[in-house]
Design an enzyme around this catalytic site. Structure first.
Site, PDB file in Angstrom:
ATOM      1  N   ARG A  79      16.940  -0.996   1.170  1.00  0.00           N
ATOM      2  CA  ARG A  79      15.782  -0.187   0.799  1.00  0.00           C
ATOM      3  C   ARG A  79      14.971   0.109   2.059  1.00  0.00           C
ATOM      4  NH1 ARG A  79      10.204  -2.141  -1.363  1.00  0.00           N
ATOM      5  NH2 ARG A  79       9.264  -0.099  -1.599  1.00  0.00           N
ATOM      6  N   HIS A 123       5.621   4.829   1.825  1.00  0.00           N
ATOM      7  CA  HIS A 123       5.240   3.443   2.125  1.00  0.00           C
ATOM      8  C   HIS A 123       4.101   3.514   3.143  1.00  0.00           C
ATOM      9  CE1 HIS A 123       6.870  -0.907   2.056  1.00  0.00           C
ATOM     10  NE2 HIS A 123       5.744  -0.945   2.732  1.00  0.00           N
ATOM     11  N   GLU A 168       3.733   0.179  -3.739  1.00  0.00           N
ATOM     12  CA  GLU A 168       2.462  -0.529  -3.877  1.00  0.00           C
ATOM     13  C   GLU A 168       1.245   0.400  -3.814  1.00  0.00           C
ATOM     14  OE1 GLU A 168       2.404  -3.732  -1.035  1.00  0.00           O
ATOM     15  OE2 GLU A 168       4.114  -4.744  -1.939  1.00  0.00           O
ATOM     16  N   ASN A 296       7.243  -5.776  -6.694  1.00  0.00           N
ATOM     17  CA  ASN A 296       7.087  -6.592  -5.487  1.00  0.00           C
ATOM     18  C   ASN A 296       6.272  -7.808  -5.869  1.00  0.00           C
ATOM     19  OD1 ASN A 296       8.328  -4.503  -4.175  1.00  0.00           O
ATOM     20  ND2 ASN A 296       6.585  -3.966  -2.870  1.00  0.00           N
ATOM     21  N   TYR A 298       4.724 -11.533  -4.406  1.00  0.00           N
ATOM     22  CA  TYR A 298       4.466 -12.459  -3.302  1.00  0.00           C
ATOM     23  C   TYR A 298       3.729 -13.723  -3.735  1.00  0.00           C
ATOM     24  CZ  TYR A 298       6.247  -8.992  -0.117  1.00  0.00           C
ATOM     25  OH  TYR A 298       7.095  -8.123   0.526  1.00  0.00           O
ATOM     26  N   GLU A 356      10.719  -6.175  -3.497  1.00  0.00           N
ATOM     27  CA  GLU A 356      10.296  -6.984  -2.341  1.00  0.00           C
ATOM     28  C   GLU A 356       9.972  -8.386  -2.814  1.00  0.00           C
ATOM     29  OE1 GLU A 356       6.997  -5.613   0.065  1.00  0.00           O
ATOM     30  OE2 GLU A 356       7.727  -3.546  -0.006  1.00  0.00           O
TER      31      GLU A 356
HETATM   32  O1  IFM Z   1       4.890  -5.963   4.795  1.00  0.00           O
HETATM   33  C1  IFM Z   1       4.418  -5.715   3.509  1.00  0.00           C
HETATM   34  C2  IFM Z   1       5.098  -4.488   2.934  1.00  0.00           C
HETATM   35  O2  IFM Z   1       4.916  -3.374   3.734  1.00  0.00           O
HETATM   36  C3  IFM Z   1       4.540  -4.194   1.562  1.00  0.00           C
HETATM   37  N1  IFM Z   1       4.580  -5.350   0.725  1.00  0.00           N
HETATM   38  C4  IFM Z   1       4.077  -6.586   1.240  1.00  0.00           C
HETATM   39  C5  IFM Z   1       4.700  -6.865   2.592  1.00  0.00           C
HETATM   40  C6  IFM Z   1       4.147  -8.186   3.157  1.00  0.00           C
HETATM   41  O3  IFM Z   1       2.783  -8.118   3.308  1.00  0.00           O
END
Ligand code: IFM
Length: 454
Positions: A79, A123, A168, A296, A298, A356
């Site tokens: 990706r 992005h 995002e 995504n 985290y 992600e």
């Molecule tokens: O690096 C970023 C990415 O560009 C978008 N999602 C989160 C990642 C980590 O912060």
């Protein structure tokens, strides 16, 4: 490895992700014009150590070796994002053949190596010229985005069949236009809300262009989702949870998947904006049938009500005893189960890709060609297990993209935070697969072996 590979079907996509400004460099080559990130990064005080993406990891020149690297890891999918100011330098009008040629070469080589290209259209690198014309708070940017999507689809659509419109949008809108910690660095809450709406409108219009140009395309959008939980179970913080979940998750998921904005969030936003920029026809344009939702993930957010009685102001609890990544985010694989379960509970079934997931850690240096990053191996292992758990609970998760293929420019953090499974020496640009890359390759191999023999 705690990972139960039997939960993943034979056609599960094993990938890694990057984005243009974070890796390409070559910001003024072949007709590319500045994006909002070039301008922002060049502004003193915006990015740690004043670092910019001018060189990044020089992927614009090293793309061929980088594809070899991916092939060596056994990736089935890659990706990447397309840089709008490279492909359409004026933000409107004709495409730039030299810029498009870069993605042509990249896509051809990926396909030669048996790696499925996944293209993200936006992005975060809006052409600066469009920011000067108003940026995402202006409705015209949504129309410009659709035209740009058409150019990219016409150029690559014969070979690229997996498309993500936005990455995002919450970050693009609220970090870019409200907190100002991302480009373009504006601190105008009402403009941020308008930006979020126009990003989603742009998504909807771009989906129409993609479908018209590439009838066999798989089209989706990527949102960053967070489970939101209260500091304690007293009930005092439930409204803070509702607010944060509302603005970070439902504000995007509801219009994209259900064609409506959450009424409670509109009410929360009333002191900030009258939302007059939302026209009657917009929600139908935004809520396009999608082939998948990109998620995504985290970390989670732990939130509480304000510090004084009756205050509705939200505070985020950062010191909560959880292990942290180098960016200070909680390591919380259960949160991935929770947020996916929330999507499963609240929305009609839709195929999901984890577009992600990953973490920055203070990795060791390269010693004898090896980088020990046990924290990241553990992180990926446990988050993939969370994906397996949700598959076992019936959620149609079809793929996983590690963030990131290689160390790169972490936006306002500069180069200090390394998310890559491949180490990059920023002085020499030498790439060295970390232990996590080797581990990920072994997972992909084991899965392939098991599904071929099984
Ligand atoms: O690096 C970023 C990415 O560009 C978008 N999602 C989160 C990642 C980590 O912060």
């Amino acid at each position: 490895m705690t990972l139960d590979l039997s939960a993943f079907p034979a056609d599960f996509s094993w990938g890694a992700a990057t984005s243009a400004y974070q890796i390409e460099g070559a910001v003024d080559e072949d007709g590319r014009t500045p994006s909002i990130w070039d301008t922002f990064a060049a502004t003193p005080g915006r990015v740690v150590a004043g670092e910019t993406g001018a060189v990044a990891v020089d992927h614009y020149h090293r793309w061929s070796d980088d594809v070899d690297l991916m092939a060596g890891l056994g990736l089935g999918a890659y990706r990447f994002s397309v840089a709008w100011p490279r492909v359409q330098p004026d933000g409107v009008g004709l495409g730039n053949a030299a810029g498009i040629a870069f993605y042509d070469r990249l896509v051809d080589r990926l396909l030669e190596k048996g790696i499925t290209p996944w293209a993200t259209l936006y992005h975060w690198d809006l052409p600066e010229v469009l920011e000067q014309a108003g940026g995402w708070p202006s409705r015209t940017t949504a129309y410009a985005f659709a035209d740009y999507a058409g150019i990219v689809a016409e150029s690559l659509g014969d070979r690229v069949k997996h498309w993500i419109t936005l990455n995002e949008p919450w970050c693009a809108a609220f970090l870019g236009y409200a907190s100002g910690i991302h480009a373009p660095g504006r601190t105008e809450p009402a403009a941020a809300v308008a930006a979020s709406h126009h990003l989603m409108l742009g998504h909807g219009l771009a989906v129409e262009r993609l479908r018209a140009t590439v009838p066999d395309a798989q089209v989706g959008v990527t949102v960053n989702l967070y489970p939101v939980v209260p500091i304690d179970d007293s009930g005092r913080h439930d409204d803070a949870v509702r607010r944060v979940d509302g603005l970070m998750n439902r504000w995007f998921l509801d219009p994209l998947l259900q064609g409506s904005y959450p009424q409670d969030v509109l009410a929360d936003l009333a002191p900030v904006t009258d939302a007059a920029f939302i026209l009657d026809e917009d929600l139908a344009a935004i809520c396009q049938p999608l082939d998948f939702l990109g998620v995504n993930y985290y970390t989670r957010h732990v939130v509480g009500a304000g510090l004084w009685p009756g205050s509705s102001e939200v505070r985020f609890q950062l010191e909560n005893g959880m292990p942290k990544t180098a960016t200070g985010w909680d390591v919380d694989p259960d949160g991935l189960v929770e947020i996916l379960a929330q999507v499963q509970r609240d929305y009609a079934p839709i195929p999901i890709y984890i577009t992600e997931n990953g973490a920055a850690f203070d990795d060791g240096t390269v010693v004898d060609g090896v980088v020990r990053d046990a924290d990241r191996v553990d992180f990926l292992d446990r988050h993939l297990q969370a994906v397996a758990t949700m598959r076992q609970r019936g959620l149609d998760v079809r793929g996983y993209f590690a963030w990131s293929l290689m160390d790169n420019y972490e936006w306002a953090e500069g180069y200090g935070k390394r998310f890559g499974i491949v180490h990059v020496d920023y002085d020499t640009q030498v790439r060295t697969p970390k232990d996590s890359a080797r581990w990920y390759a072994s997972v992909i191999r084991a899965h392939r072996d098991a599904t071929m023999t099984g």
